[in-house]
Design a protein around this motif. Structure first.
Motif, PDB file in Angstrom:
ATOM      1  N   ASP A 256       0.836  -1.195   0.000  1.00  0.00           N
ATOM      2  CA  ASP A 256       0.000   0.000   0.000  1.00  0.00           C
ATOM      3  C   ASP A 256       0.876   1.252   0.000  1.00  0.00           C
ATOM      4  O   ASP A 256       1.646   1.484   0.931  1.00  0.00           O
ATOM      5  N   SER A 257       0.761   2.049  -1.056  1.00  0.00           N
ATOM      6  CA  SER A 257       1.522   3.295  -1.105  1.00  0.00           C
ATOM      7  C   SER A 257       0.596   4.432  -1.520  1.00  0.00           C
ATOM      8  O   SER A 257      -0.446   4.225  -2.138  1.00  0.00           O
ATOM      9  N   GLU A 258       0.992   5.630  -1.164  1.00  0.00           N
ATOM     10  CA  GLU A 258       0.214   6.822  -1.470  1.00  0.00           C
ATOM     11  C   GLU A 258       1.114   7.808  -2.198  1.00  0.00           C
ATOM     12  O   GLU A 258       2.232   8.069  -1.769  1.00  0.00           O
ATOM     13  N   LYS A 259       0.633   8.341  -3.317  1.00  0.00           N
ATOM     14  CA  LYS A 259       1.400   9.322  -4.085  1.00  0.00           C
ATOM     15  C   LYS A 259       0.771  10.698  -3.896  1.00  0.00           C
ATOM     16  O   LYS A 259      -0.441  10.832  -3.830  1.00  0.00           O
ATOM     17  N   PHE A 260       1.643  11.717  -3.812  1.00  0.00           N
ATOM     18  CA  PHE A 260       1.155  13.087  -3.695  1.00  0.00           C
ATOM     19  C   PHE A 260       2.192  14.050  -4.247  1.00  0.00           C
ATOM     20  O   PHE A 260       3.333  13.664  -4.514  1.00  0.00           O
ATOM     21  N   VAL A 261       1.769  15.290  -4.455  1.00  0.00           N
ATOM     22  CA  VAL A 261       2.635  16.321  -5.032  1.00  0.00           C
ATOM     23  C   VAL A 261       2.696  17.505  -4.078  1.00  0.00           C
ATOM     24  O   VAL A 261       1.681  17.922  -3.526  1.00  0.00           O
ATOM     25  N   SER A 262       3.904  18.052  -3.895  1.00  0.00           N
ATOM     26  CA  SER A 262       4.094  19.282  -3.131  1.00  0.00           C
ATOM     27  C   SER A 262       4.504  20.379  -4.106  1.00  0.00           C
ATOM     28  O   SER A 262       5.277  20.124  -5.043  1.00  0.00           O
ATOM     29  N   TYR A 263       3.998  21.594  -3.888  1.00  0.00           N
ATOM     30  CA  TYR A 263       4.335  22.732  -4.745  1.00  0.00           C
ATOM     31  C   TYR A 263       5.112  23.765  -3.936  1.00  0.00           C
ATOM     32  O   TYR A 263       4.775  24.046  -2.794  1.00  0.00           O
ATOM     33  N   PHE A 264       6.158  24.307  -4.563  1.00  0.00           N
ATOM     34  CA  PHE A 264       7.025  25.282  -3.905  1.00  0.00           C
ATOM     35  C   PHE A 264       7.191  26.510  -4.791  1.00  0.00           C
ATOM     36  O   PHE A 264       7.327  26.390  -6.008  1.00  0.00           O
ATOM     37  N   THR A 265       7.188  27.676  -4.169  1.00  0.00           N
ATOM     38  CA  THR A 265       7.458  28.924  -4.880  1.00  0.00           C
ATOM     39  C   THR A 265       8.926  29.276  -4.673  1.00  0.00           C
ATOM     40  O   THR A 265       9.408  29.280  -3.539  1.00  0.00           O
ATOM     41  N   VAL A 266       9.611  29.564  -5.767  1.00  0.00           N
ATOM     42  CA  VAL A 266      11.051  29.852  -5.733  1.00  0.00           C
ATOM     43  C   VAL A 266      11.271  31.264  -6.276  1.00  0.00           C
ATOM     44  O   VAL A 266      10.625  31.671  -7.237  1.00  0.00           O
ATOM     45  N   GLU A 267      12.199  31.982  -5.652  1.00  0.00           N
ATOM     46  CA  GLU A 267      12.528  33.336  -6.079  1.00  0.00           C
ATOM     47  C   GLU A 267      14.046  33.455  -6.185  1.00  0.00           C
ATOM     48  O   GLU A 267      14.762  33.090  -5.256  1.00  0.00           O
ATOM     49  N   CYS A 268      14.530  33.958  -7.318  1.00  0.00           N
ATOM     50  CA  CYS A 268      15.967  34.144  -7.559  1.00  0.00           C
ATOM     51  C   CYS A 268      16.233  35.617  -7.836  1.00  0.00           C
ATOM     52  O   CYS A 268      15.395  36.299  -8.423  1.00  0.00           O
ATOM     53  N   TRP A 269      17.418  36.066  -7.466  1.00  0.00           N
ATOM     54  CA  TRP A 269      17.772  37.473  -7.612  1.00  0.00           C
ATOM     55  C   TRP A 269      19.038  37.656  -8.435  1.00  0.00           C
ATOM     56  O   TRP A 269      19.885  36.770  -8.516  1.00  0.00           O
ATOM     57  N   GLU A 270      19.153  38.866  -9.020  1.00  0.00           N
ATOM     58  CA  GLU A 270      20.348  39.337  -9.711  1.00  0.00           C
ATOM     59  C   GLU A 270      20.754  38.428 -10.870  1.00  0.00           C
ATOM     60  O   GLU A 270      19.930  38.096 -11.702  1.00  0.00           O
ATOM     61  N   ARG A 271      21.990  37.995 -10.913  1.00  0.00           N
ATOM     62  CA  ARG A 271      22.509  37.202 -12.042  1.00  0.00           C
ATOM     63  C   ARG A 271      21.793  35.853 -12.167  1.00  0.00           C
ATOM     64  O   ARG A 271      21.493  35.392 -13.269  1.00  0.00           O
TER      65      ARG A 271
END
Length: 79
Positions: free
Chosen positions: A45-60
């Protein structure tokens, strides 16, 4: 003594990155990453799921992410 936390994130972009200029003509790029997981309750028995992340990058880094990353690209982030 200083506490240090490091995050590893492996997933796919769910949309094209968005780059914009902010105060002082600094660039910032934002994007969302979806990371798939599988959790095994037991061997049958296994359960699949998705996590969402917001990423922010700066400068170069913001310039490079905005230029080269697209929706669906696989990324591995360390920060």
């Amino acid at each position: 003594m200083q506490n240090i936390a490091q995050v590893y994130l492996d997933g796919n972009l769910v949309a094209d990155p968005e780059t914009k200029s902010v105060a002082g003509n600094r660039q910032v790029t934002g994007f969302r990453v979806a990371a798939n997981h599988e959790w095994n309750r037991n061997k049958d028995d296994s359960e699949k799921f998705v996590s969402y992340f917001t990423v922010e990058c700066w400068e170069r880094l913001a310039e490079n992410c905005g230029r080269y990353l697209r929706k669906g690209d696989h990324v591995t982030l360390i920060g």
